[in-house]
Design an enzyme around this catalytic site. Structure first.
Site, short mmCIF file in Angstrom:
data_model
loop_
_atom_site.label_atom_id
_atom_site.label_comp_id
_atom_site.label_asym_id
_atom_site.label_seq_id
_atom_site.Cartn_x
_atom_site.Cartn_y
_atom_site.Cartn_z
N PRO A 170 0.79 -1.24 0.00
CA PRO A 170 0.00 0.00 0.00
C PRO A 170 0.81 1.28 0.00
O PRO A 170 0.24 2.38 0.06
CB PRO A 170 -0.78 -0.12 1.31
N TYR A 171 2.15 1.20 -0.05
CA TYR A 171 2.97 2.41 0.07
C TYR A 171 2.66 3.41 -1.05
O TYR A 171 2.46 4.60 -0.78
CB TYR A 171 4.45 2.03 0.03
N GLY A 172 2.61 2.93 -2.29
CA GLY A 172 2.38 3.82 -3.42
C GLY A 172 1.05 4.56 -3.34
O GLY A 172 1.01 5.80 -3.43
#
Length: 215
Positions: A170-172
């Site tokens: 989920p970082y992006g």
């Protein structure tokens, strides 16, 4: 502007809050601000590392202060903002606290994980820190900036290529959301003389986003 010109900037009389200030980019920025003469609140979760980090700098005569803050907790953020402001006006807040891909997938460089293999809990943890945390911190301090008639928010971001890179959920998406949030913050605060900037670091320090050295 040259690096030598940046080193000549003096921030004496300026008070800054840096979130995620006990490691990586946050620590590097907080130390640089101290060197420039600013009073710096090192904001991080209440741990012995926070106390030790600030104590070391205070012992060296630097105006460093500890600010216990879990950016995922609205009440903790509000308490921290109130505490900092009670010691005098804050002029700048750097939204930096974040979780990297390593907490979701320790081998994200070598073995990218498809989005459908990411657990809802892992997705929620990263978004709570990297996106909701920016909102909560921005909200708490922006209200005070508006009342004071000025101030500056700086939100640390990431390049667009990383936001959409394979295996970066989920970082992006969290970083992309924070960038959209920053643009809206800019327009909402423009009438009040409060500025919002996005900072894309031009070089990395020791963070979880760096590929580990090969054995």
């Amino acid at each position: 502007m040259r690096v030598d010109d940046l080193r000549s900037i003096r921030l004496t009389g300026t008070t800054v809050v840096v979130t995620g200030a006990t490691s990586g980019l946050g620590l590097a920025m907080a130390d640089a601000l101290l060197e420039a003469g600013a009073t710096v609140w090192f904001a991080a979760r209440p741990t012995p590392r926070l106390e030790a980090t600030v104590a070391e700098r205070a012992a060296a005569g630097k105006p460093a202060r500890a600010l216990a803050m879990d950016v995922r907790d609205p009440r903790a953020v509000e308490r921290a903002a109130e505490l900092a402001w009670d010691r005098g006006p804050v002029h700048l807040v750097v939204n930096n606290a974040g979780l990297g891909m390593r907490v979701v997938n320790p081998r994200f460089f070598e073995a990218p994980m498809p989005f459908f293999a990411v657990t809802p809990e892992a997705f929620g943890d990263v978004v709570a820190t990297n996106l909701t945390g920016y909102f909560l911190v921005g909200r708490a301090f922006a209200r005070r900036f508006v009342e004071a008639g000025g101030g500056r928010l700086v939100n640390v971001t990431m390049n667009h290529e990383t936001m959409v890179r394979r295996g970066f959920v989920p970082y992006g998406p969290a970083r992309a959301g924070a960038e959209a949030l920053s643009r809206i913050m800019t327009e909402d605060l423009r009438p009040f003389g409060v500025t919002v900037n996005q900072l894309l670091p031009g070089g990395a320090t020791a963070t979880g986003m760096i590929r580990p050295p090969r054995a």
